[in-house]
Motif scaffolding. Sequence first.
Motif, mmCIF file in Angstrom:
data_model
loop_
_atom_site.group_PDB
_atom_site.id
_atom_site.type_symbol
_atom_site.label_atom_id
_atom_site.label_comp_id
_atom_site.label_asym_id
_atom_site.label_seq_id
_atom_site.Cartn_x
_atom_site.Cartn_y
_atom_site.Cartn_z
ATOM 1 N N LEU A 91 0.824 -1.208 0.000
ATOM 2 C CA LEU A 91 0.000 0.000 0.000
ATOM 3 C C LEU A 91 0.863 1.265 0.000
ATOM 4 N N LEU A 92 1.921 1.252 0.799
ATOM 5 C CA LEU A 92 2.801 2.416 0.872
ATOM 6 C C LEU A 92 3.507 2.651 -0.462
ATOM 7 N N GLY A 93 4.000 1.558 -1.074
ATOM 8 C CA GLY A 93 4.703 1.697 -2.348
ATOM 9 C C GLY A 93 3.809 2.197 -3.459
ATOM 10 N N MET A 94 2.605 1.627 -3.590
ATOM 11 C CA MET A 94 1.692 2.054 -4.639
ATOM 12 C C MET A 94 1.205 3.491 -4.410
ATOM 13 N N ALA A 95 0.973 3.838 -3.146
ATOM 14 C CA ALA A 95 0.540 5.210 -2.847
ATOM 15 C C ALA A 95 1.628 6.208 -3.223
ATOM 16 N N THR A 96 2.884 5.858 -2.939
ATOM 17 C CA THR A 96 3.999 6.742 -3.279
ATOM 18 C C THR A 96 4.136 6.914 -4.787
ATOM 19 N N LEU A 97 4.032 5.824 -5.521
ATOM 20 C CA LEU A 97 4.158 5.905 -6.975
ATOM 21 C C LEU A 97 3.016 6.695 -7.591
ATOM 22 N N LEU A 98 1.810 6.469 -7.117
ATOM 23 C CA LEU A 98 0.670 7.200 -7.658
ATOM 24 C C LEU A 98 0.758 8.693 -7.358
ATOM 25 N N ALA A 99 1.256 9.023 -6.171
ATOM 26 C CA ALA A 99 1.355 10.426 -5.793
ATOM 27 C C ALA A 99 2.446 11.161 -6.562
ATOM 28 N N THR A 100 3.452 10.425 -7.012
ATOM 29 C CA THR A 100 4.584 11.065 -7.697
ATOM 30 C C THR A 100 4.594 10.808 -9.198
ATOM 31 N N ASP A 101 3.580 10.145 -9.721
ATOM 32 C CA ASP A 101 3.567 9.817 -11.148
ATOM 33 C C ASP A 101 3.692 11.058 -12.036
ATOM 34 N N ARG A 102 2.980 12.089 -11.668
ATOM 35 C CA ARG A 102 2.982 13.288 -12.507
ATOM 36 C C ARG A 102 4.377 13.912 -12.589
ATOM 37 N N TYR A 103 5.096 13.903 -11.459
ATOM 38 C CA TYR A 103 6.414 14.534 -11.409
ATOM 39 C C TYR A 103 7.471 13.650 -12.074
ATOM 40 N N THR A 104 7.405 12.342 -11.845
ATOM 41 C CA THR A 104 8.388 11.452 -12.478
ATOM 42 C C THR A 104 8.207 11.420 -13.986
ATOM 43 N N SER A 105 6.971 11.520 -14.451
ATOM 44 C CA SER A 105 6.737 11.557 -15.891
ATOM 45 C C SER A 105 7.250 12.854 -16.502
ATOM 46 N N SER A 106 7.067 13.959 -15.818
ATOM 47 C CA SER A 106 7.571 15.242 -16.314
ATOM 48 C C SER A 106 9.091 15.251 -16.338
ATOM 49 N N TRP A 107 9.727 14.584 -15.381
ATOM 50 C CA TRP A 107 11.188 14.525 -15.355
ATOM 51 C C TRP A 107 11.714 13.805 -16.584
ATOM 52 N N VAL A 108 11.047 12.707 -16.971
ATOM 53 C CA VAL A 108 11.466 11.989 -18.168
ATOM 54 C C VAL A 108 11.297 12.854 -19.401
ATOM 55 N N GLN A 109 10.234 13.632 -19.448
ATOM 56 C CA GLN A 109 10.005 14.507 -20.595
ATOM 57 C C GLN A 109 11.102 15.568 -20.720
ATOM 58 N N ARG A 110 11.581 16.045 -19.578
ATOM 59 C CA ARG A 110 12.614 17.080 -19.612
ATOM 60 C C ARG A 110 14.003 16.513 -19.870
ATOM 61 N N ASN A 111 14.260 15.296 -19.390
ATOM 62 C CA ASN A 111 15.621 14.763 -19.430
ATOM 63 C C ASN A 111 15.789 13.564 -20.340
ATOM 64 N N GLY A 112 14.706 13.020 -20.873
ATOM 65 C CA GLY A 112 14.823 11.851 -21.736
ATOM 66 C C GLY A 112 15.522 12.189 -23.042
ATOM 67 N N GLN A 113 16.556 11.387 -23.388
ATOM 68 C CA GLN A 113 17.336 11.640 -24.588
ATOM 69 C C GLN A 113 17.416 10.423 -25.497
ATOM 70 N N LEU A 114 16.816 9.291 -25.105
ATOM 71 C CA LEU A 114 16.980 8.054 -25.859
ATOM 72 C C LEU A 114 15.628 7.445 -26.233
ATOM 73 N N PRO A 115 14.772 8.195 -26.925
ATOM 74 C CA PRO A 115 13.461 7.624 -27.260
ATOM 75 C C PRO A 115 13.562 6.467 -28.247
ATOM 76 N N SER A 116 14.517 6.523 -29.179
ATOM 77 C CA SER A 116 14.639 5.447 -30.166
ATOM 78 C C SER A 116 15.062 4.140 -29.512
ATOM 79 N N ILE A 117 15.996 4.217 -28.560
ATOM 80 C CA ILE A 117 16.415 3.002 -27.843
ATOM 81 C C ILE A 117 15.259 2.447 -27.018
ATOM 82 N N SER A 118 14.492 3.335 -26.399
ATOM 83 C CA SER A 118 13.345 2.878 -25.604
ATOM 84 C C SER A 118 12.330 2.157 -26.473
ATOM 85 N N ARG A 119 12.070 2.691 -27.646
ATOM 86 C CA ARG A 119 11.118 2.031 -28.547
ATOM 87 C C ARG A 119 11.644 0.674 -28.993
ATOM 88 N N PHE A 120 12.951 0.587 -29.271
ATOM 89 C CA PHE A 120 13.535 -0.687 -29.717
ATOM 90 C C PHE A 120 13.439 -1.742 -28.626
#
Length: 303
Positions: A91-120
């Motif tokens: 419960l604690l782990g899922m609550a933490t992930l759900l509460a921070t999903d918006r921020y962790t996703s935005s971090w990837v958008q700002r710092n992600g540099q390898l979209p082609s490798i991720s797709r592969f």
Amino acid sequence: MKFFAGASFALIFSCLTLTSPAYFQSPRPPSQQPADTQAAPSPTPSPSPVFKKPSSLEGHFVQHVFHDQYAIWTAPFHPGNYEKKVVAPTLLGMATLLATDRYTSSWVQRNGQLPSISRFVSHFGQAYATGGVAAAFYVAGRITHNPKARETGVLAMESLIDTGIVTEVLKISAQRQRPNADQHFGEFFDGGSSFPSGHSSSAWSVATVVAYEYKNNPWIKYGAFAAAAAVSMSRYSGRNHFLSDIAAGSAVGFLIGRYVYRNYHDPDIDNPKPKKTTWLHPSFLPYYNGRMRSYGGSLVWRL
């Protein structure tokens, strides 16, 4: 409001399915009544025993899938599946992930540099890739008469089908938006298909069976888990899923894969009996007759 409803759904699901080591225990048949020892013996002779061909995993594949689905969906109603040591961290782990999903996703958008490798890398979580791995093990086991590889292929395919059914039902029920939609809010019940991650659940369902079958080989065991983890994280780095989606999908795949292995694995294939080899032992028998002044010998081969 939709976010809190979705969070509640995720927490309830994690509490129900990611708890006890006794996860998805199969229902036991009713105990048989003891036979009446004082009953008079039947005057008719007992029939001759009939030889029954041992059942195979392939022959009961569909039956096993139906049995798995019954065990999976009824597991939350068994009180023995819940343990406090597992429920609280889940419960604690899922609550933490759900509460921070918006921020962790935005971090990837700002710092992600390898979209082609991720797709592969994420392609290896597709059904044709995970199903191909299961089929390759089965075909190789058939051709080489290797019972472990053959069982690995059958159980991996069964786990993949079980996981696919559960994942699709949860996706339809949750309807969560993906990170690249709706301003990264990830709202539930909004027509999406993000929760849980199907690539993660598929990869982990097959990898878990392979890892458990070859648990004595660290290269295969940890290599399978590492490959599944790479596929899961590629869905995050490619902004296809939130971290909570990946965690839920990975847990579903791992737990179902472990259940299938523990329920249908044949322990005899772990320590196969060595084949009896017959050797021919030569021996030389000398011959000598002093009176006839003759001598010689014979070579005899014995089993």
